[in-house]
Write an enzyme that holds these catalytic residues in place. Structure first.
Site, PDB file in Angstrom:
ATOM      1  CG  ASP A  13      38.357  39.247  48.864  1.00 25.64           C
ATOM      2  OD1 ASP A  13      39.020  38.284  49.255  1.00 25.64           O
ATOM      3  OD2 ASP A  13      38.680  39.802  47.767  1.00 25.64           O
ATOM      4  CE  LYS A  16      35.680  32.781  49.928  1.00 24.45           C
ATOM      5  NZ  LYS A  16      35.493  34.040  49.354  1.00 24.45           N
ATOM      6  N   GLY A  40      42.313  34.277  50.087  1.00 26.16           N
ATOM      7  CA  GLY A  40      43.168  34.946  51.051  1.00 26.16           C
ATOM      8  C   GLY A  40      41.865  35.019  52.020  1.00 26.16           C
ATOM      9  CG  HIS A  41      39.729  32.108  52.962  1.00 28.00           C
ATOM     10  ND1 HIS A  41      39.189  30.876  52.835  1.00 28.00           N
ATOM     11  CD2 HIS A  41      39.506  32.635  51.693  1.00 28.00           C
ATOM     12  CE1 HIS A  41      38.439  30.696  51.641  1.00 28.00           C
ATOM     13  NE2 HIS A  41      38.815  31.672  51.013  1.00 28.00           N
ATOM     14  CB  THR A 128      46.224  36.013  42.560  1.00 24.83           C
ATOM     15  OG1 THR A 128      46.101  34.661  41.976  1.00 24.83           O
ATOM     16  CG2 THR A 128      44.753  36.425  42.935  1.00 24.83           C
ATOM     17  CD  GLN A 223      39.267  31.561  44.327  1.00 24.02           C
ATOM     18  OE1 GLN A 223      38.805  30.220  44.208  1.00 24.02           O
ATOM     19  NE2 GLN A 223      40.255  31.786  45.066  1.00 24.02           N
ATOM     20  CB  THR A 238      39.016  32.070  39.708  1.00 23.11           C
ATOM     21  OG1 THR A 238      40.307  31.285  39.900  1.00 23.11           O
ATOM     22  CG2 THR A 238      37.962  31.222  40.170  1.00 23.11           C
ATOM     23  CB  THR A 300      47.411  40.537  45.130  1.00 23.97           C
ATOM     24  OG1 THR A 300      46.125  41.128  44.873  1.00 23.97           O
ATOM     25  CG2 THR A 300      47.395  39.388  44.328  1.00 23.97           C
ATOM     26  N   GLY A 301      47.452  42.417  48.057  1.00 23.07           N
ATOM     27  CA  GLY A 301      47.625  43.577  48.543  1.00 23.07           C
ATOM     28  C   GLY A 301      47.110  44.893  47.606  1.00 23.07           C
TER      29      GLY A 301
HETATM   30  P1  GDP Z   1      37.011  35.699  52.371  1.00 26.79           P
HETATM   31  O1  GDP Z   1      38.283  35.740  51.429  1.00 26.79           O
HETATM   32  O2  GDP Z   1      36.019  35.455  52.131  1.00 26.79           O
HETATM   33  O3  GDP Z   1      37.728  34.884  53.652  1.00 26.79           O
HETATM   34  O4  GDP Z   1      37.279  37.233  53.074  1.00 26.79           O
HETATM   35  P2  GDP Z   1      38.593  37.964  53.374  1.00 26.79           P
HETATM   36  O5  GDP Z   1      39.133  37.582  54.457  1.00 26.79           O
HETATM   37  O6  GDP Z   1      39.581  38.303  51.986  1.00 26.79           O
HETATM   38  O7  GDP Z   1      38.166  39.493  53.635  1.00 26.79           O
HETATM   39  C1  GDP Z   1      37.002  39.469  54.421  1.00 26.79           C
HETATM   40  C2  GDP Z   1      37.785  40.806  55.473  1.00 26.79           C
HETATM   41  O8  GDP Z   1      36.612  41.253  56.266  1.00 26.79           O
HETATM   42  C3  GDP Z   1      38.672  40.136  56.394  1.00 26.79           C
HETATM   43  O9  GDP Z   1      39.675  41.127  56.832  1.00 26.79           O
HETATM   44  C4  GDP Z   1      37.873  39.595  57.684  1.00 26.79           C
HETATM   45  O10 GDP Z   1      38.555  39.938  58.976  1.00 26.79           O
HETATM   46  C5  GDP Z   1      36.781  41.066  57.834  1.00 26.79           C
HETATM   47  N1  GDP Z   1      35.325  40.374  58.212  1.00 26.79           N
HETATM   48  C6  GDP Z   1      34.868  39.262  58.133  1.00 26.79           C
HETATM   49  N2  GDP Z   1      33.458  39.613  58.607  1.00 26.79           N
HETATM   50  C7  GDP Z   1      33.610  40.763  59.098  1.00 26.79           C
HETATM   51  C8  GDP Z   1      32.135  41.423  59.750  1.00 26.79           C
HETATM   52  O11 GDP Z   1      31.205  40.970  60.000  1.00 26.79           O
HETATM   53  N3  GDP Z   1      32.537  42.898  60.044  1.00 26.79           N
HETATM   54  C9  GDP Z   1      33.833  43.323  59.805  1.00 26.79           C
HETATM   55  N4  GDP Z   1      34.052  44.728  59.898  1.00 26.79           N
HETATM   56  N5  GDP Z   1      34.854  42.547  59.229  1.00 26.79           N
HETATM   57  C10 GDP Z   1      34.484  41.312  58.808  1.00 26.79           C
HETATM   58  P1  IMO Z   2      38.774  34.394  48.274  1.00 26.69           P
HETATM   59  O1  IMO Z   2      38.947  33.043  48.377  1.00 26.69           O
HETATM   60  C1  IMO Z   2      38.586  37.888  45.279  1.00 26.69           C
HETATM   61  C2  IMO Z   2      40.210  37.160  41.133  1.00 26.69           C
HETATM   62  C3  IMO Z   2      41.457  37.809  40.824  1.00 26.69           C
HETATM   63  C4  IMO Z   2      41.199  37.991  39.359  1.00 26.69           C
HETATM   64  C5  IMO Z   2      40.252  36.515  38.953  1.00 26.69           C
HETATM   65  C6  IMO Z   2      41.207  35.398  38.301  1.00 26.69           C
HETATM   66  O2  IMO Z   2      39.866  35.374  48.858  1.00 26.69           O
HETATM   67  O3  IMO Z   2      37.608  35.191  48.212  1.00 26.69           O
HETATM   68  P2  IMO Z   2      43.142  33.816  39.390  1.00 26.69           P
HETATM   69  O4  IMO Z   2      44.410  34.257  40.009  1.00 26.69           O
HETATM   70  O5  IMO Z   2      42.197  32.915  40.277  1.00 26.69           O
HETATM   71  O6  IMO Z   2      43.263  33.176  38.035  1.00 26.69           O
HETATM   72  O7  IMO Z   2      42.419  35.458  39.065  1.00 26.69           O
HETATM   73  O8  IMO Z   2      39.884  35.919  40.223  1.00 26.69           O
HETATM   74  N1  IMO Z   2      40.350  36.060  42.520  1.00 26.69           N
HETATM   75  C7  IMO Z   2      39.883  36.671  43.667  1.00 26.69           C
HETATM   76  N2  IMO Z   2      39.170  37.944  44.066  1.00 26.69           N
HETATM   77  N3  IMO Z   2      39.056  37.006  46.378  1.00 26.69           N
HETATM   78  C8  IMO Z   2      39.470  35.732  45.797  1.00 26.69           C
HETATM   79  O9  IMO Z   2      39.510  34.671  46.689  1.00 26.69           O
HETATM   80  C9  IMO Z   2      40.094  35.507  44.673  1.00 26.69           C
HETATM   81  N4  IMO Z   2      40.531  34.838  43.919  1.00 26.69           N
HETATM   82  C10 IMO Z   2      40.834  35.183  42.691  1.00 26.69           C
HETATM   83  O10 IMO Z   2      41.562  38.884  41.368  1.00 26.69           O
HETATM   84  O11 IMO Z   2      40.100  38.552  39.037  1.00 26.69           O
HETATM   85 MG    MG Z   3      39.829  36.878  50.500  1.00 25.35          MG
END
Ligand code: GDP
Ligand code: IMO
Ligand code: MG
Length: 427
Positions: A13, A16, A40-41, A128, A223, A238, A300-301
């Site tokens: 998170d 990416k 979850g991207h 997840t 991840q 993971t 997963t919220g």
């Molecule tokens: P990922 O799984 O690595 O793609 O990241 P996620 O999408 O799960 O979580 C990143 C969150 O931060 C998302 O809601 C993006 O829209 C947000 N985000 C990404 N870069 C920035 C940033 O530079 N500033 C802010 N405020 N939000 C960002």
């Molecule tokens: P993105 O790509 C954050 C975590 C789960 C759990 C562990 C194992 O959005 O960054 P799994 O279902 O993969 O067997 O769960 O890994 N996990 C993540 N945490 N971002 C993710 O993906 C994740 N994918 C898995 O919460 O702790």
């Molecule tokens: Mg994510």
């Protein structure tokens, strides 16, 4: 033009999706190489927000070919619903390519994931619940189902039979659940076959030919480094390799083709699920990071656990991935603190430790040693260049760069595509 890898430098998170999307317009292929719909991207394009789980973020860039590599685990029902969701919003998904060697997340893998977590009780991983671990376990146990198996009913039936033989014993005798019928699983999987067929391709050949033709290939990790099955905080990880080496095994592209490895690094730290997290906060600062950063899981919220930046982890990510650059995200979230603590080392059993300890027990005992950097109060979301940032924000970035071991080549100051300061070009 060689290949680039973009991966998470912390526990996932990091942003990416946004970083991939930013480069998507300039690259020919975006490839997911591991994980599945546990990811979850989030991608924000103008006033549109997309949450991608299985599909590479490049699917939102016209001109870019999205690829699901052999190292990914594919839940066919999730794949089809994600595709139709995008189609309904006017996104063309017809270029998608899926490796025939990618493994299928079957309904029984999802069941096993959930019952195993329940059985583990307070020792649970906090997965997840998407069937990721059990699907990779079947792959390694050589009883997995691959995408190509959907096109041979007899082989598919034999493989599902083999996979369920032991699982049904466990489900009925250990977990007190009903046995899963082979015929039902086969029927469901065959129901997806025709819909997925147009996308199935020899992705290894296509990607290597593309590289020979000087096309740009971007590998998008799911991840993060600390969730890696080999290099992460095992067992709270993971079941795949998000680290840079995974890009090679998960796609069939050799390491000599990769020229750049970009670590996506949040300006603070978050984690979802169980496991050690030295800089985790349980106070109002943690609550503020969660609120301002919108730190709630896309998949997963669940609320994300939040803490200050950890330079020990960043240095570790530089090392195990051979990072050439960092993309620092969410700097804007830190606006408003008078001073910002940064973990520079750990105290473990009374001793100062500069690098991530290899022993799980030591890591569980690690207490952060903080340095306190002066904060800033100005809005930075409109900054376009490094010079636009307030002095203290510049110094925060420079300090992180020095501690982390690779240049910070881009800075995120907001979720949108444009809310990025580019320092060194990635292409
Ligand atoms: P990922 O799984 O690595 O793609 O990241 P996620 O999408 O799960 O979580 C990143 C969150 O931060 C998302 O809601 C993006 O829209 C947000 N985000 C990404 N870069 C920035 C940033 O530079 N500033 C802010 N405020 N939000 C960002
Ligand atoms: P993105 O790509 C954050 C975590 C789960 C759990 C562990 C194992 O959005 O960054 P799994 O279902 O993969 O067997 O769960 O890994 N996990 C993540 N945490 N971002 C993710 O993906 C994740 N994918 C898995 O919460 O702790
Ligand atoms: Mg994510």
């Amino acid at each position: 033009m060689p290949a680039l890898v973009l991966l998470g430098a912390q526990w996932g998170d990091e942003g990416k999706g946004k970083a991939t999307d930013l480069l998507g317009g300039s690259v020919d292929y975006v490839v997911r190489y591991q994980g599945g719909n546990n990811a979850g991207h989030t991608v924000v394009v103008g006033d549109q927000k997309y949450a991608l789980h299985l599909l590479p973020s490049g699917i939102l860039s016209p001109g870019c070919t999205p690829v699901i590599g052999n190292g990914v685990v594919v839940d066919p029902s999730v794949l089809l619903s994600e595709l139709s969701g995008l189609n309904q919003r006017g996104v063309d998904t017809s270029k998608l390519l899926i490796s025939g060697n990618a493994h299928i997340i079957t309904p029984y893998n999802v069941t096993v994931d959930k019952v195993t977590e329940r059985f583990l009780g307070k020792r649970k991983i906090g997965t997840t619940g998407r069937g990721i671990g059990p699907t990779y376990a079947d792959k390694i146990n050589r009883i997995g189902i691959r995408v190509q198996d959907l096109y041979d009913e007899s082989i598919l039936t034999q493989k599902v039979e083999a996979a369920l033989e032991v699982k049904n014993q466990i489900l009925t005798k250990l977990y007190n659940r009903r046995a899963i019928a082979v015929g039902q699983v086969v029927e469901e999987l065959l129901g997806y076959a025709e819909k997925i067929e147009p996308y199935v391709a020899d992705t290894v050949l296509i990607l290597n030919q593309a590289l020979d033709d000087d096309k740009v290939v971007l590998f998008e990790g799911g991840q993060g480094t600390l969730l890696d099955i080999d290099h992460g905080t095992y067992p709270f990880v993971t079941s795949s390799n998000p680290t840079a080496g995974g890009a090679c095994t998960g796609s069939g592209v050799g390491p000599t083709k990769i020229s750049r490895v970009i670590g996506i690094l949040k300006a603070y730290t978050t984690r979802v699920g169980s496991g050690p997290f030295p800089t985790e906060l349980f106070d109002e600062d943690g609550e503020a990071l969660r609120r301002i950063g919108g730190e709630r899981g896309v998949t997963t919220g669940r609320d994300r656990r939040c803490g200050w930046f950890d330079a020990v982890i960043a240095r570790y990510a530089t090392r195990v991935n051979g990072l050439t650059d960092f993309f620092l995200t969410k700097l804007d979230v830190l606006t408003g603190w008078d001073e910002i603590p940064v973990c520079v080392a750990y105290e473990i059993d009374g001793k100062r430790v500069e690098e991530l300890p290899y022993s799980q027990t030591d890591f569980h005992h690690a207490k952060p040693i903080y340095e306190y950097l002066p904060g800033w109060h100005e809005d930075i979301t409109k900054a376009k260049t490094f010079a636009d940032l307030p002095k203290n924000a510049q110094n925060y970035v420079k300090a992180l760069e020095e501690m982390s071991g690779a240049p910070i080549s881009a800075i995120g100051v907001g979720p949108g595509r444009d809310e990025t300061i580019e320092i060194n070009s990635f292409l």
